[in-house]
Structure formats: structure tokens, C-alpha cells
Enzyme design. Structure first.
Site, PDB file in Angstrom:
ATOM      1  N   ASN A  72      13.139  51.269  20.041  1.00  0.00           N
ATOM      2  CA  ASN A  72      13.312  51.542  18.609  1.00  0.00           C
ATOM      3  C   ASN A  72      12.278  50.785  17.770  1.00  0.00           C
ATOM      4  OD1 ASN A  72      15.613  53.152  19.052  1.00  0.00           O
ATOM      5  ND2 ASN A  72      16.917  51.346  19.113  1.00  0.00           N
TER       6      ASN A  72
ATOM      7  N   HIS B 182      26.903  58.279  14.122  1.00  0.00           N
ATOM      8  CA  HIS B 182      26.862  57.152  15.053  1.00  0.00           C
ATOM      9  C   HIS B 182      28.256  56.542  15.278  1.00  0.00           C
ATOM     10  CE1 HIS B 182      25.673  52.965  16.267  1.00  0.00           C
ATOM     11  NE2 HIS B 182      24.704  53.627  16.881  1.00  0.00           N
TER      12      HIS B 182
ATOM     13  N   GLU C 247      23.893  60.609   8.433  1.00  0.00           N
ATOM     14  CA  GLU C 247      22.683  59.835   8.737  1.00  0.00           C
ATOM     15  C   GLU C 247      21.488  60.614   8.215  1.00  0.00           C
ATOM     16  OE1 GLU C 247      22.520  58.917  12.960  1.00  0.00           O
ATOM     17  OE2 GLU C 247      24.668  58.514  12.958  1.00  0.00           O
TER      18      GLU C 247
ATOM     19  N   SER D 244      20.408  59.822  15.469  1.00  0.00           N
ATOM     20  CA  SER D 244      19.915  58.979  16.562  1.00  0.00           C
ATOM     21  C   SER D 244      19.605  59.736  17.842  1.00  0.00           C
ATOM     22  CB  SER D 244      20.915  57.891  16.930  1.00  0.00           C
ATOM     23  OG  SER D 244      22.007  57.835  16.084  1.00  0.00           O
TER      24      SER D 244
ATOM     25  N   ASP E 158      23.367  56.687   6.271  1.00  0.00           N
ATOM     26  CA  ASP E 158      22.873  55.661   7.188  1.00  0.00           C
ATOM     27  C   ASP E 158      21.433  56.025   7.578  1.00  0.00           C
ATOM     28  OD1 ASP E 158      22.263  54.044   9.369  1.00  0.00           O
ATOM     29  OD2 ASP E 158      24.286  54.119  10.201  1.00  0.00           O
TER      30      ASP E 158
ATOM     31  N   HIS F 143      17.414  54.968  11.432  1.00  0.00           N
ATOM     32  CA  HIS F 143      16.192  55.395  12.130  1.00  0.00           C
ATOM     33  C   HIS F 143      15.070  55.768  11.176  1.00  0.00           C
ATOM     34  CE1 HIS F 143      18.038  55.333  16.082  1.00  0.00           C
ATOM     35  NE2 HIS F 143      19.121  55.793  15.477  1.00  0.00           N
TER      36      HIS F 143
ATOM     37  N   LYS G 120      15.603  48.133  14.256  1.00  0.00           N
ATOM     38  CA  LYS G 120      14.767  49.212  14.787  1.00  0.00           C
ATOM     39  C   LYS G 120      13.330  49.022  14.303  1.00  0.00           C
ATOM     40  CE  LYS G 120      18.718  51.841  15.976  1.00  0.00           C
ATOM     41  NZ  LYS G 120      20.020  52.098  15.392  1.00  0.00           N
TER      42      LYS G 120
HETATM   43  C1  LIG Z   1      21.427  51.681  15.693  1.00  0.00           C
HETATM   44  C2  LIG Z   1      22.333  52.230  14.693  1.00  0.00           C
HETATM   45  C3  LIG Z   1      23.317  51.446  14.100  1.00  0.00           C
HETATM   46  C4  LIG Z   1      23.619  50.058  14.578  1.00  0.00           C
HETATM   47  O1  LIG Z   1      22.700  49.133  14.125  1.00  0.00           O
HETATM   48  P1  LIG Z   1      22.631  47.716  14.831  1.00  0.00           P
HETATM   49  O2  LIG Z   1      21.890  46.863  13.880  1.00  0.00           O
HETATM   50  O3  LIG Z   1      21.923  47.928  16.135  1.00  0.00           O
HETATM   51  O4  LIG Z   1      24.043  47.254  15.053  1.00  0.00           O
HETATM   52  C5  LIG Z   1      24.058  51.985  13.062  1.00  0.00           C
HETATM   53  N1  LIG Z   1      23.858  53.258  12.648  1.00  0.00           N
HETATM   54  C6  LIG Z   1      22.963  54.058  13.249  1.00  0.00           C
HETATM   55  C7  LIG Z   1      22.798  55.456  12.770  1.00  0.00           C
HETATM   56  C8  LIG Z   1      22.180  53.578  14.286  1.00  0.00           C
HETATM   57  O5  LIG Z   1      21.301  54.378  14.881  1.00  0.00           O
END
Ligand SMILES: *Cc1c(COP(=O)(O)O)cnc(C)c1O
Length: 379
Positions: free
Chosen positions: A42, A130, A174, A178, A204, A207, A238
Site C-alpha cells: 500500500n 471495508h 469508500e 480496497s 472513507d 486508498h 497506505k
Molecule cells: C486499510 C483500510 C482501513 C484501515 O486502516 P488502518 O490504518 O490500516 O487500520 C480502513 N478503511 C479502508 C477502506 C481501508 O482500506
């Protein structure tokens, strides 16, 4: 529960998980004597493997000293100057009034959703959000309906049919998914939010931050709808090569969260040294257009190549799935790609729906054009 029986069943289904041990050397993964190009990282902008950048930061720490723990919750003595500065920098970067930092993205999603909802709230969540968002919804008192992935027609019907029955409807999605790598039409969601008062938008951008939009501020910025996203979430683990997460929101929303989010109240704050590093990265991210453009270029190349051999590809980003179907096929594909020098992993249920096990290619700006061409010929 017989723990051994459960493990045996997972093994026979091809779904047993183990913690893979791997060493890292820049963009390569070292495992069982093999050196493979890391296509599962990532670290989208290559910051985590940027030795020069990191050593400059370390020199600063040696000179100025570093604090490795907050020793307390932010509401007691753990509210470091670093955290306060980071939040104002994040707010400015994303174009929102204020921001709040979390220990991780997982924490962020399980903390915010239960805090901002009650039994008079309806959460409408994309089918493929997620696990951390699903867990946040489960911990809340809200009623939840999952709509078909990216089916905004169904979403709007659900909003229209329920808006008078709940005090608040929270749309949860999102910006880049992901596992499919597809990009959400946030502008269309913003339009629904505008037409149905009482609707709140929660996006969210785990990514997307660092990678998309002006200055790397994410897809909401790219689609010019930052103002319409009430809770604009991002993570530092990431593209930003650090640890933690943030929500950008109104000042009222932030103050509410500080009062109502139990984990924020009762957990030790992130160490100032980590926040300092996040701030260092954030100070460079707006100037990494070159890396963002290059990443978009190689991602387009791989997506086009997959389409050309008849592999339907939902992706609009640097996350590119290669569908396999069942778990065994995905695992055997992954192992043959690893034999060929590419560190790719099989993504299996329950991370993705039954029958959609896949390889997940995650391109980063450290992968060279030549390596991308080799990968394409291999696929
Ligand atoms: C990776 C991810 C998370 C979690 O984030 P971390 O900091 O690794 O706990 C939350 N939401 C999405 C969409 C993700 O891809």
C-alpha cells in the site's frame, strides 16, 4: 467451540490464513530465498521505501530528540503539540473546517459510526465497504441496509423511502474500493445528499489520500465536492507511509466526537514521534504530482492490458484485481506469479464475496515502466 476443528475446516476449504513472514528490500520482498517485486504494497507513492527521505527525518530526530509515547489519553496529558498542528494541517489540506486524528483507520471507523448514530438513525452502506466500517456499524445502535455495490439508483430509492422515518440517514462508502479498485461517484452522492435534507455523507478515502486529487487530497477534491462530504476520512498507513488516520469535518462534528467517542477518551494517544513523521510526509505530499501522474500512467497500462485479453476490470485506480473465482485457483495463480518473481497474494472470502477470489495487484510509483511491461507479458 473446538478451535482445532474450525482450523481443519478452514484448511480443507482453502481458506486457512497464516501470518506470512517476509523481509523487505526497497520495492522487493524477500521470502524463502526468493526476491520478488512487491505488488501487494500500500506504499503507493514509494515513500516508505524512500531511504533518503527517511534518513533526513532521522537526522532531525537525532538532533532535536523524539518522544516515543504519549503516556496518556488526549483528554488527560496526551494531547501533544504535534497532534494539534497535524489536525490544523489536515483541515487545510482537505479544505474542511477541522480534523481529528485516530490511532488507525480501523479505530476511526469503529469509533465514529457508533458515536454519530442512535436508534433513530439509518445507515445505508455500500455492499463492499471495508470490514472496519461494517464493524463500526455493528457497534452502533443504528439500523443498517447495505445497497448493491455502487448502485446509486437503489441507494436513492432507499433514501427516498426512509427519509421521513429516521432523524438521520448516513450514507457510508469508500472513494476507492480496497479490493475492486473502482472509483466512487462522490459528486452523485453529494447530489442525493443535497436533495434529501437529513442525509449525511461519510466517505472513507483510505486508498485515495496522497494518490488522487489536487495536492493528493483525495477523490472528493478530484470531483470538487469536499464541501458535501460531512465525514471525510483518510488513513496514514497506505500512501502516507505512517500510522494513524483522520477525519476532516466541521468544528461542531469534531467537538461532538471528542465528547462522545469512548475509544478516543479511553485510549493512549499516538506517539508524538509518529505524528511528527506523518506531518513531515504531509508537508511533501502536495508536491508529489510527478509520482501521482506516473502511478496513474502505469495503472492505466495494466488495466488496458487486462481488458485486451478479455479480463473485465472494474478498477479505475492503481488497485487492480485479476479475478480467479474459487480460492484454490486464486492461491495457485498467486503461487505461480510468486515463482515468476512477483509478490502477489490471493484475496479470498470472507474478505471478498464467495466466488470472487482473486489476485490483487497494487501498483506503486516505485515500480518501473520496464517492470510493468514484464508483468503485463506474464499476465
Ligand atoms: C486499510 C483500510 C482501513 C484501515 O486502516 P488502518 O490504518 O490500516 O487500520 C480502513 N478503511 C479502508 C477502506 C481501508 O482500506
Amino acid at each position: 467451540m473446538d478451535l482445532g476443528v474450525v482450523l481443519d475446516r478452514l484448511q480443507s476449504e482453502g481458506n486457512l490464513r497464516t501470518l506470512p513472514q517476509a523481509g523487505h528490500e526497497g520495492k522487493f520482498v524477500l521470502q524463502s530465498g526468493r526476491k520478488m517485486l512487491n505488488l501487494s504494497s500500500n506504499d503507493y507513492l514509494g515513500i516508505a521505501s524512500d531511504k533518503l527521505f527517511i534518513s533526513e527525518f532521522l537526522e532531525g530526530l537525532v538532533r532535536d530528540g523524539a518522544v516515543f509515547t504519549s503516556s496518556s489519553s488526549r483528554l488527560l496529558t496526551g494531547n501533544s503539540g504535534e497532534a494539534v498542528l497535524l489536525e490544523s494541517e489536515l483541515a487545510r489540506w482537505t479544505g474542511k473546517e477541522d480534523a481529528l486524528v485516530f490511532s488507525s483507520g480501523y479505530h476511526m471507523n469503529v469509533e465514529i459510526l457508533p458515536a454519530i448514530s442512535d436508534s433513530t438513525t439509518l445507515i445505508l452502506a455500500d455492499k463492499l465497504v471495508h470490514a472496519s466500517l461494517i464493524d463500526g456499524i455493528r457497534l452502533s445502535q443504528a439500523k443498517c441496509i447495505r445497497y448493491r455495490h455502487q448502485d446509486l439508483g437503489q441507494l436513492e430509492r432507499l433514501v427516498a423511502g426512509n427519509v421521513s422515518r429516521y432523524t438521520t440517514i448516513i450514507i457510508v462508502t469508500e472513494s476507492i474500493f480496497s479490493m475492486d479498485g473502482d472509483v466512487t461517484d462522490i459528486a452523485a452522492l453529494a447530489d442525493i445528499r443535497k436533495r434529501y435534507p437529513g442525509t449525511v455523507l461519510y466517505v472513507d478515502e483510505a486508498h485515495a489520500v496522497g494518490v488522487r486529487g489536487d495536492g493528493g487530497a483525495g477523490v472528493a477534491r478530484e470531483q470538487n465536492c469536499t464541501d458535501d462530504v460531512d465525514f471525510l476520512c483518510g488513513t496514514f498507513g497506505k500512501a502516507m507511509a505512517s500510522i494513524g488516520a483522520f477525519v476532516s469535518c466541521s468544528r461542531v462534528a469534531k467537538n461532538f466526537l471528542v465528547n462522545r467517542m469512548r475509544p478516543l477518551i479511553y485510549t493512549t494517544a499516538l506517539p508524538p514521534v509518529n505524528i511528527k513523521w506523518t506531518r513531515r510526509v504531509l508537508s511533501e505530499i502536495p508536491y508529489m504530482d510527478e509520482r501521482r501522474r506516473y502511478l496513474a500512467h502505469i495503472s492505466g497500462k495494466v488495466r488496458n492490458a487486462l481488458e485486451a485479453i478479455g479480463r473485465k476490470c472494474p478498477s479505475g485506480s492503481n488497485i487492480i484485481p485479476v479475478m480467479a473465482g474459487d480460492s484454490f485457483t486464486a492461491v495457485s495463480l498467486a503461487s505461480s506469479m510468486q515463482d515468476a518473481g512477483y509478490y502477489l497474494l490471493a484475496i479470498r472470502p470472507p474478505t471478498v464475496p464467495e466466488g470472487t477470489a482473486r489476485l490483487r495487484i497494487s501498483l506503486t510509483a516505485s515500480v518501473s515502466d520496464v517492470e510493468v511491461d514484464d508483468l503485463i507479458s506474464r499476465l
